[in-house]
Design a protein around this motif. Sequence first.
Motif, mmCIF file in Angstrom:
data_model
loop_
_atom_site.group_PDB
_atom_site.id
_atom_site.type_symbol
_atom_site.label_atom_id
_atom_site.label_comp_id
_atom_site.label_asym_id
_atom_site.label_seq_id
_atom_site.Cartn_x
_atom_site.Cartn_y
_atom_site.Cartn_z
ATOM 1 N N PHE A 10 0.838 -1.190 0.000
ATOM 2 C CA PHE A 10 0.000 0.000 0.000
ATOM 3 C C PHE A 10 0.875 1.244 0.000
ATOM 4 O O PHE A 10 1.915 1.275 0.677
ATOM 5 N N ASP A 11 0.450 2.272 -0.735
ATOM 6 C CA ASP A 11 1.171 3.533 -0.677
ATOM 7 C C ASP A 11 0.657 4.363 0.495
ATOM 8 O O ASP A 11 -0.153 3.884 1.303
ATOM 9 N N GLU A 12 1.097 5.614 0.589
ATOM 10 C CA GLU A 12 0.749 6.438 1.751
ATOM 11 C C GLU A 12 -0.719 6.846 1.784
ATOM 12 O O GLU A 12 -1.196 7.391 2.782
ATOM 13 N N HIS A 104 -7.376 2.482 7.849
ATOM 14 C CA HIS A 104 -6.228 2.215 8.722
ATOM 15 C C HIS A 104 -4.905 2.378 7.979
ATOM 16 O O HIS A 104 -3.876 2.670 8.593
ATOM 17 N N ASN A 105 -4.924 2.188 6.659
ATOM 18 C CA ASN A 105 -3.718 2.342 5.854
ATOM 19 C C ASN A 105 -3.560 3.761 5.304
ATOM 20 O O ASN A 105 -2.604 4.044 4.585
ATOM 21 N N TYR A 106 -4.506 4.632 5.632
ATOM 22 C CA TYR A 106 -4.468 6.025 5.199
ATOM 23 C C TYR A 106 -3.816 6.847 6.307
ATOM 24 O O TYR A 106 -4.053 6.599 7.494
ATOM 25 N N PRO A 107 -2.979 7.840 5.967
ATOM 26 C CA PRO A 107 -2.292 8.596 7.025
ATOM 27 C C PRO A 107 -3.269 9.322 7.947
ATOM 28 O O PRO A 107 -4.148 10.044 7.486
ATOM 29 N N HIS A 108 -3.123 9.097 9.246
ATOM 30 C CA HIS A 108 -3.991 9.775 10.212
ATOM 31 C C HIS A 108 -3.443 9.603 11.621
ATOM 32 O O HIS A 108 -2.682 8.669 11.898
#
Length: 213
Positions: A10-12, A104-108
């Motif tokens: 996965f990317d950012e 969950h794989n997304y920046p936060h």
Amino acid sequence: SDYYASNITFDEFAHPSFDCYKGDTLLGHFVLHVPGIHNVSNALASIALADQMGVSMEHTRIGLEKFGGTKRRFEKKGEIGGVTIIDDYAHHPTEIEATLHAAHNYPHKKLWCVFQPHTYTRTKALLPEFAQALKLADHVVLADIYAARETDNLGISSKDLQARIQELGTPCEYFPTFDEIENFLLNNCEAGDLLITMGAGDVVKIGEQLLGK
């Protein structure tokens, strides 16, 4: 499976890339611009169909890479005060889980989910499943149930769902109006947080109104 994905990354922005195999044969490396592991499954179905129809893998690869998603499916609405606002149509527990897993794989820093249950019948029938799915967020905010075609509330309300979510240990608030929800979010979301408005009703208005403030 005849077609399967390997080496998934996965990317950012939670967009997956993967190698697709047909049996022992590598068909190619595919890059998606829609988030979540569930979209790898969707892409595999597209690749398999294209292959069966004789479409070249290069055309298939280009088509999938150019696909940017559909309206109200993990749709980025904008940012306010460093908070990213996403909207998603998910209104069934399985969809909710897929969307929150993708997030969950997304920046936060903190994952907020503003959920508007859709119909009293579905909410009552799947109350435990809704709670289990929504607990994947760090903090849940509930709106009133969107009645849609229904007139009988069957004795169920968002407060019942709130209680179930809280029992599972996830912070959860309920507010009867969008204005109250928006004020709560403005006072509690912080820069770096990810806010998802979710549901098949008019909950999308909350994010849109926040972005207009």
